[in-house]
Design a protein around this motif. Structure first.
Motif, PDB file in Angstrom:
ATOM      1  N   GLY A   1       0.843  -1.187   0.000  1.00 37.38           N
ATOM      2  CA  GLY A   1       0.000   0.000   0.000  1.00 37.38           C
ATOM      3  C   GLY A   1       0.878   1.236   0.000  1.00 37.38           C
ATOM      4  O   GLY A   1       2.050   1.194  -0.377  1.00 37.38           O
ATOM      5  N   ALA A   2       0.321   2.307   0.469  1.00 40.98           N
ATOM      6  CA  ALA A   2       1.045   3.581   0.539  1.00 40.98           C
ATOM      7  C   ALA A   2       1.383   3.891   1.994  1.00 40.98           C
ATOM      8  O   ALA A   2       0.903   3.232   2.901  1.00 40.98           O
ATOM      9  N   ARG A   3       2.187   4.891   2.212  1.00 43.29           N
ATOM     10  CA  ARG A   3       2.436   5.360   3.577  1.00 43.29           C
ATOM     11  C   ARG A   3       1.208   6.153   4.018  1.00 43.29           C
ATOM     12  O   ARG A   3       0.635   6.919   3.251  1.00 43.29           O
ATOM     13  N   SER A   4       0.825   5.947   5.258  1.00 43.51           N
ATOM     14  CA  SER A   4      -0.323   6.649   5.795  1.00 43.51           C
ATOM     15  C   SER A   4       0.001   8.130   5.980  1.00 43.51           C
ATOM     16  O   SER A   4       1.008   8.470   6.601  1.00 43.51           O
ATOM     17  N   PRO A   5      -0.851   9.015   5.465  1.00 45.56           N
ATOM     18  CA  PRO A   5      -0.605  10.447   5.654  1.00 45.56           C
ATOM     19  C   PRO A   5      -0.837  10.869   7.110  1.00 45.56           C
ATOM     20  O   PRO A   5      -0.356  11.909   7.535  1.00 45.56           O
ATOM     21  N   VAL A   6      -1.536  10.052   7.873  1.00 46.66           N
ATOM     22  CA  VAL A   6      -1.846  10.384   9.268  1.00 46.66           C
ATOM     23  C   VAL A   6      -0.741   9.897  10.212  1.00 46.66           C
ATOM     24  O   VAL A   6      -0.265  10.645  11.051  1.00 46.66           O
ATOM     25  N   THR A   7      -0.327   8.638  10.043  1.00 42.11           N
ATOM     26  CA  THR A   7       0.638   8.043  10.977  1.00 42.11           C
ATOM     27  C   THR A   7       2.029   7.883  10.385  1.00 42.11           C
ATOM     28  O   THR A   7       2.953   7.523  11.101  1.00 42.11           O
ATOM     29  N   ASP A   8       2.166   8.073   9.095  1.00 47.17           N
ATOM     30  CA  ASP A   8       3.415   7.849   8.366  1.00 47.17           C
ATOM     31  C   ASP A   8       3.883   6.398   8.453  1.00 47.17           C
ATOM     32  O   ASP A   8       5.056   6.095   8.290  1.00 47.17           O
ATOM     33  N   ALA A   9       2.968   5.492   8.729  1.00 44.50           N
ATOM     34  CA  ALA A   9       3.287   4.060   8.802  1.00 44.50           C
ATOM     35  C   ALA A   9       2.978   3.397   7.455  1.00 44.50           C
ATOM     36  O   ALA A   9       2.137   3.876   6.696  1.00 44.50           O
ATOM     37  N   ALA A  10       3.666   2.301   7.195  1.00 45.78           N
ATOM     38  CA  ALA A  10       3.395   1.527   5.984  1.00 45.78           C
ATOM     39  C   ALA A  10       2.012   0.893   6.089  1.00 45.78           C
ATOM     40  O   ALA A  10       1.586   0.483   7.169  1.00 45.78           O
ATOM     41  N   THR A  11       1.302   0.842   4.981  1.00 45.59           N
ATOM     42  CA  THR A  11       0.001   0.191   4.937  1.00 45.59           C
ATOM     43  C   THR A  11       0.043  -0.904   3.875  1.00 45.59           C
ATOM     44  O   THR A  11       1.022  -1.041   3.148  1.00 45.59           O
ATOM     45  N   PHE A  12      -1.036  -1.677   3.805  1.00 49.49           N
ATOM     46  CA  PHE A  12      -1.132  -2.707   2.780  1.00 49.49           C
ATOM     47  C   PHE A  12      -2.549  -2.747   2.233  1.00 49.49           C
ATOM     48  O   PHE A  12      -3.491  -2.310   2.882  1.00 49.49           O
ATOM     49  N   LYS A  13      -2.659  -3.251   1.028  1.00 48.15           N
ATOM     50  CA  LYS A  13      -3.953  -3.494   0.404  1.00 48.15           C
ATOM     51  C   LYS A  13      -4.140  -5.005   0.314  1.00 48.15           C
ATOM     52  O   LYS A  13      -3.177  -5.755   0.301  1.00 48.15           O
ATOM     53  N   VAL A  14      -5.382  -5.418   0.261  1.00 47.93           N
ATOM     54  CA  VAL A  14      -5.677  -6.842   0.120  1.00 47.93           C
ATOM     55  C   VAL A  14      -5.797  -7.151  -1.364  1.00 47.93           C
ATOM     56  O   VAL A  14      -6.561  -6.508  -2.085  1.00 47.93           O
ATOM     57  N   ASP A  15      -5.023  -8.130  -1.811  1.00 49.46           N
ATOM     58  CA  ASP A  15      -5.078  -8.564  -3.195  1.00 49.46           C
ATOM     59  C   ASP A  15      -6.190  -9.594  -3.373  1.00 49.46           C
ATOM     60  O   ASP A  15      -6.900  -9.591  -4.365  1.00 49.46           O
ATOM     61  N   ARG A  16      -6.323 -10.469  -2.369  1.00 52.64           N
ATOM     62  CA  ARG A  16      -7.313 -11.532  -2.440  1.00 52.64           C
ATOM     63  C   ARG A  16      -7.728 -11.922  -1.029  1.00 52.64           C
ATOM     64  O   ARG A  16      -6.910 -11.978  -0.126  1.00 52.64           O
ATOM     65  N   LEU A  17      -9.015 -12.192  -0.834  1.00 54.66           N
ATOM     66  CA  LEU A  17      -9.553 -12.630   0.449  1.00 54.66           C
ATOM     67  C   LEU A  17     -10.342 -13.902   0.218  1.00 54.66           C
ATOM     68  O   LEU A  17     -11.254 -13.932  -0.619  1.00 54.66           O
ATOM     69  N   ASN A  18      -9.987 -14.952   0.954  1.00 55.64           N
ATOM     70  CA  ASN A  18     -10.671 -16.237   0.822  1.00 55.64           C
ATOM     71  C   ASN A  18     -11.172 -16.717   2.171  1.00 55.64           C
ATOM     72  O   ASN A  18     -10.527 -16.475   3.194  1.00 55.64           O
ATOM     73  N   GLN A  19     -12.305 -17.409   2.150  1.00 53.99           N
ATOM     74  CA  GLN A  19     -12.693 -18.161   3.332  1.00 53.99           C
ATOM     75  C   GLN A  19     -11.909 -19.452   3.233  1.00 53.99           C
ATOM     76  O   GLN A  19     -11.942 -20.129   2.200  1.00 53.99           O
ATOM     77  N   ALA A  20     -11.151 -19.783   4.259  1.00 53.04           N
ATOM     78  CA  ALA A  20     -10.261 -20.936   4.212  1.00 53.04           C
ATOM     79  C   ALA A  20     -11.041 -22.233   4.055  1.00 53.04           C
ATOM     80  O   ALA A  20     -12.173 -22.359   4.523  1.00 53.04           O
TER      81      ALA A  20
END
Length: 78
Positions: free
Chosen positions: A10-29
């Motif tokens: 993902g991008a760096r958070s403009p609020v916390t300056d922390a790294a973020t991530f996006k979900v590429d795929r979500l599965n029910q196991a």
């Protein structure tokens, strides 16, 4: 309910300056012979999550269940 997600950068958070991530795929196991079910359509795949905990809360809210009922793991990790 056990869910498995695949993350992408993902991008760096403009609020916390922390790294973020996006979900590429979500599965029910898969459970007891049932195949995995792709549930990627249930969440916004463009959203920048700050943590897996945040993803768990969003998923619980979307499903109308308590966050404690959602088990979440990253694909490829035990």
């Amino acid at each position: 309910m056990l869910f498995e997600y695949t993350r992408r950068r993902g991008a760096r958070s403009p609020v916390t300056d922390a790294a973020t991530f996006k979900v590429d795929r979500l599965n029910q196991a898969a459970t007891r012979g049932k195949p995995t079910v792709d549930l990627s359509h249930l969440i916004d795949l463009s959203y920048n999550y700050h943590s897996p905990r945040e993803l768990r809360w969003h998923l619980a809210d979307r499903l109308g269940i308590k966050p404690g009922a959602v088990d979440l793991r990253e694909a490829g990790r035990a």
